[in-house]
Scaffold this active site. Structure first.
Site, PDB file in Angstrom:
ATOM      1  N   GLN A  35       0.827  -1.206   0.000  1.00  0.00           N
ATOM      2  CA  GLN A  35       0.000   0.000   0.000  1.00  0.00           C
ATOM      3  C   GLN A  35       0.864   1.260   0.000  1.00  0.00           C
ATOM      4  OE1 GLN A  35      -2.256  -1.079   3.457  1.00  0.00           O
ATOM      5  NE2 GLN A  35      -0.403  -1.613   4.554  1.00  0.00           N
ATOM      6  N   HIS A  66      -8.863   2.890  19.647  1.00  0.00           N
ATOM      7  CA  HIS A  66      -8.064   1.837  20.292  1.00  0.00           C
ATOM      8  C   HIS A  66      -8.663   1.386  21.625  1.00  0.00           C
ATOM      9  CE1 HIS A  66      -4.863   3.351  17.412  1.00  0.00           C
ATOM     10  NE2 HIS A  66      -5.188   2.137  17.036  1.00  0.00           N
ATOM     11  N   ASP A  91      -0.172   0.151  13.633  1.00  0.00           N
ATOM     12  CA  ASP A  91       0.239   1.371  14.347  1.00  0.00           C
ATOM     13  C   ASP A  91       0.531   1.094  15.825  1.00  0.00           C
ATOM     14  OD1 ASP A  91      -2.407   1.559  15.700  1.00  0.00           O
ATOM     15  OD2 ASP A  91      -3.115   2.019  13.685  1.00  0.00           O
ATOM     16  N   GLU A 110       0.810  -8.641  11.357  1.00  0.00           N
ATOM     17  CA  GLU A 110       0.613  -7.480  10.480  1.00  0.00           C
ATOM     18  C   GLU A 110       1.260  -7.809   9.133  1.00  0.00           C
ATOM     19  OE1 GLU A 110      -0.647  -4.041  10.331  1.00  0.00           O
ATOM     20  OE2 GLU A 110       0.227  -4.402   8.359  1.00  0.00           O
ATOM     21  N   ASP A 141       0.220 -12.706   6.694  1.00  0.00           N
ATOM     22  CA  ASP A 141      -1.211 -12.543   6.454  1.00  0.00           C
ATOM     23  C   ASP A 141      -2.004 -13.145   7.624  1.00  0.00           C
ATOM     24  OD1 ASP A 141      -3.780 -12.551   5.548  1.00  0.00           O
ATOM     25  OD2 ASP A 141      -3.354 -13.536   3.643  1.00  0.00           O
ATOM     26  N   ASP A 159      -7.973  -5.677  13.748  1.00  0.00           N
ATOM     27  CA  ASP A 159      -7.800  -4.230  13.605  1.00  0.00           C
ATOM     28  C   ASP A 159      -7.315  -3.982  12.180  1.00  0.00           C
ATOM     29  OD1 ASP A 159      -7.155  -1.580  13.772  1.00  0.00           O
ATOM     30  OD2 ASP A 159      -5.629  -1.810  15.336  1.00  0.00           O
ATOM     31  N   ASP A 162     -10.229  -1.050   5.506  1.00  0.00           N
ATOM     32  CA  ASP A 162     -11.458  -1.324   4.745  1.00  0.00           C
ATOM     33  C   ASP A 162     -11.321  -2.607   3.922  1.00  0.00           C
ATOM     34  OD1 ASP A 162     -12.479   1.053   5.709  1.00  0.00           O
ATOM     35  OD2 ASP A 162     -11.746   2.231   4.014  1.00  0.00           O
TER      36      ASP A 162
END
Ligand code: SAM
Length: 287
Positions: A35, A66, A91, A110, A141, A159, A162
């Protein structure tokens, strides 16, 4: 003068002529294999993390997201939470809040290593928990990670961003089935479930798919100013534990003990806990 606009568009978005514009002092951009990352220093929101044009978190309102993705589920347990899986969450804010419940281990999966690097460099107040020795960071993944796991986790928290790109698989029934297997019998699954106003059909779909897999499914709301429409949702799912099952006096006691160790939270409290599960009529209205 520099301005950034998130234009509301993409998979599941039901607004097409709307966006959110913020005044920007400086910007850093990075393309990763997954991304485009953007770190903005903004006039009103402090530092802001943007992935593929969508605002993910800001220093000013991150506490709402959070705290609300973690504490309603965490306070549903009346025993210690031992093992937690966080999927996405690069994050670090979700891990920071989970650590307040003193788990033995948090696995965080992540997909994009660069989000974690970016957060560690630019968002230390959010990413601070990632260095804790109880946190096991896995880069991969989350969909694949939950496959073939049985009865391992007390709590699984999704978390994710979209339902576009690598996040898409985290909205599917098969993923929910694998996640249910990976939980202990009294485990809890919680996922962010988009805006019931701006992405209503995606939200309804998440609740519907989870209801095929879990006996108890409870969507709930929080107000997040920098997310589309400000009205945001999360959904808790479990086969045994109901977040509305505890008596207010028992939850109040648990919360007071928590506050003695951690201090007050900024958004969540026992009144918010019960109130968050009240959903306005339009959300599940038959069309
Ligand atoms: N609070 C945010 C929101 O709702 O806008 C989500 C924040 S968090 C930064 C989302 C993270 O999920 C991203 O860092 C992304 O790389 C990660 N992610 C997306 N798909 C994933 C997958 N399949 N497995 C693991 N992580 C994933």
């Amino acid at each position: 003068m520099l301005w950034f606009t998130e234009y509301y568009s993409g998979e599941g978005m039901e607004l097409s002529g709307t966006g959110l514009t913020v005044k920007v002092k400086s910007a850093i951009k990075k393309r990763t294999p997954y991304q485009e990352l953007l770190l903005l220093e903004t006039e009103d929101w402090g530092k802001m993390l943007v992935l593929d044009g969508a605002i993910q978190t800001t220093e000013r309102d991150e506490f709402i997201y959070h705290e609300m993705i973690v504490h309603p589920a965490a306070f549903t347990f009346t025993r210690r939470i031992e093992r937690v899986l966080v999927i996405g969450g690069g994050d670090g804010g979700t891990v920071r809040e989970v650590l307040k419940h003193e788990p033995k281990q948090i696995d965080m999966v992540e997909i994009d290593r660069d989000v974690v690097r970016f957060a560690e460099e630019h968002l230390p107040s959010i990413s601070c928990g990632l260095k804790d020795e109880r946190v096991n960071l896995i880069f991969g993944d989350g969909r694949e990670f939950v496959e073939n796991k049985e009865g391992v986790y007390d709590l699984i928290i999704v978390d994710c961003s979209d339902p576009i790109g690598p996040s898409k698989v985290l909205y599917e029934e098969d993923f929910y089935k694998d996640a249910a297997k990976a939980l202990k019998p009294d485990g809890i699954f919680v996922t962010q479930s988009e805006s019931p106003f701006a992405q209503r059909n995606v939200h309804i779909q998440v609740v519907r798919e989870l209801s095929k897999v879990f006996k108890i499914v409870r969507p709930y709301l929080a107000f997040i100013p920098t997310y589309p429409s400000g009205m945001w949702s999360f959904t808790i799912a479990s086969n045994r534990l109901d977040p509305l099952g505890a008596a207010p006096s028992a939850l109040g006691k648990l919360y007071r003990e928590f506050v003695e160790k951690n201090g007050e939270l900024k958004y969540y409290n026992p009144e918010v806990h019960y109130g968050a599960f009240a959903i306005p009529n339009f959300v599940y209205r038959e069309e």
